[in-house]
Design a protein around this motif. Sequence first.
Motif, PDB file in Angstrom:
ATOM      1  N   ARG A   1       0.823  -1.203   0.000  1.00  0.00           N
ATOM      2  CA  ARG A   1       0.000   0.000   0.000  1.00  0.00           C
ATOM      3  C   ARG A   1       0.862   1.261   0.000  1.00  0.00           C
ATOM      4  NH1 ARG A   1      -5.183   0.087   0.679  1.00  0.00           N
ATOM      5  NH2 ARG A   1      -5.151  -2.066   1.442  1.00  0.00           N
ATOM      6  N   PHE A   2       1.997   1.211   0.736  1.00  0.00           N
ATOM      7  CA  PHE A   2       2.888   2.361   0.760  1.00  0.00           C
ATOM      8  C   PHE A   2       3.480   2.627  -0.629  1.00  0.00           C
ATOM      9  CE2 PHE A   2       7.319   3.768   0.924  1.00  0.00           C
ATOM     10  CZ  PHE A   2       7.167   5.015   1.530  1.00  0.00           C
ATOM     11  N   ILE A   3       3.930   1.551  -1.289  1.00  0.00           N
ATOM     12  CA  ILE A   3       4.545   1.728  -2.614  1.00  0.00           C
ATOM     13  C   ILE A   3       3.507   2.195  -3.631  1.00  0.00           C
ATOM     14  CG2 ILE A   3       5.759   0.538  -4.473  1.00  0.00           C
ATOM     15  CD1 ILE A   3       6.879  -1.378  -2.383  1.00  0.00           C
ATOM     16  N   SER A   4       2.327   1.584  -3.621  1.00  0.00           N
ATOM     17  CA  SER A   4       1.298   1.985  -4.588  1.00  0.00           C
ATOM     18  C   SER A   4       0.854   3.419  -4.340  1.00  0.00           C
ATOM     19  CB  SER A   4       0.098   1.050  -4.502  1.00  0.00           C
ATOM     20  OG  SER A   4      -0.512   1.108  -3.231  1.00  0.00           O
ATOM     21  N   ARG A   5       0.895   3.847  -3.057  1.00  0.00           N
ATOM     22  CA  ARG A   5       0.507   5.218  -2.758  1.00  0.00           C
ATOM     23  C   ARG A   5       1.507   6.216  -3.324  1.00  0.00           C
ATOM     24  NH1 ARG A   5      -1.314   4.269   2.218  1.00  0.00           N
ATOM     25  NH2 ARG A   5       0.727   4.674   3.161  1.00  0.00           N
ATOM     26  N   GLN A   6       2.769   5.872  -3.399  1.00  0.00           N
ATOM     27  CA  GLN A   6       3.766   6.757  -3.987  1.00  0.00           C
ATOM     28  C   GLN A   6       3.484   6.972  -5.485  1.00  0.00           C
ATOM     29  OE1 GLN A   6       5.735   8.192  -1.656  1.00  0.00           O
ATOM     30  NE2 GLN A   6       4.503   6.812  -0.372  1.00  0.00           N
ATOM     31  N   PHE A   7       3.168   5.869  -6.162  1.00  0.00           N
ATOM     32  CA  PHE A   7       2.780   5.998  -7.576  1.00  0.00           C
ATOM     33  C   PHE A   7       1.489   6.797  -7.717  1.00  0.00           C
ATOM     34  CE2 PHE A   7       5.814   2.599  -8.081  1.00  0.00           C
ATOM     35  CZ  PHE A   7       6.270   2.729  -9.388  1.00  0.00           C
TER      36      PHE A   7
END
Length: 317
Positions: free
Chosen positions: A225-231
């Motif tokens: 979720r953290f990585i997808s939120r950056q995108f």
Amino acid sequence: MSSDTTVVTAPADSKPRTAGSEAPLVPASSIAGRTLIIVVAIMTFLASLAAGGAVLVGQASQEWRSTVSREATIQLKPAANRDLEADIARIVSVARGTPGIADVRAMTKRESELLLEPWLGQGVNLDEVPVPRMVVLKLAAGSRVDFEQLRRKISEISPSANLDDHRVWSERLADMANALVAIAILLLVLIVAAMALAISFATHGAMAGNREIIEVLHFVGASDRFISRQFQYRFLWLGLRGGLIGAGAASLVFLAAGLLSRRLAATPSGEQLEALFGSFSIGWLGYSAIALIAVLSAALSGLTSGMIVFRRLRHLN
């Protein structure tokens, strides 16, 4: 730094990084970022034109139907062994006595001839041509007229008289306007679908270009979720920039069209355009639709990229 990020030691001759100066996963200055902004701007521009065109046609249709529904016409063709002027006078008298009719005006012979100029051209001698005469009926607002009874009375006065209540024209105008609005909505849906596909391809490209960063973040325990939120945040910003550019360009087009139509209002072509589309002004409704499309473009960019990245990371786990 939180426990799910990686600490990178900077060279001795570089300035220390702050938390707010960290480079995003998808920089806006990269080729992918610039391309996405251009694509979203173009798609938003086309979608805004389609939405503004739908609003323009819808407003013009309402004006057409409102004008047509407030009028009716009586056409009286010249016939042998009949006094045309006397028949017109009797028809005008009967029409004025009909409940629901606010005003009656019989066109002169010259006015009736002017109606034929767009079809026959100017300078045509119509003295020997049996030009029909027109009687225009203005209908009172909120009242109903018994056209069948009026039609019978007119036919008794002159068999060559024909009453047109414009009901057929009003229905045809409504059908045509609804068809045009439906086509504009279909184009809008197709443009949004194309924008979503472009964002999808850009997201996959960004993930491929930042694969090492994603693997490092996974290694140190960063959540999907953290990585997808950056995108998602980055694509949201790129989509907002492209949406504002496209919506601004579309607004300028409609503003320029409105100014041009006002400048051409005194010319014959300008009068015809005004009769079809009004003043080419989409009003607050049209500009609100364009602003909404810009916001939706940004939201679509962020949501699409976030969903795609999250699903891809799920498969990698």
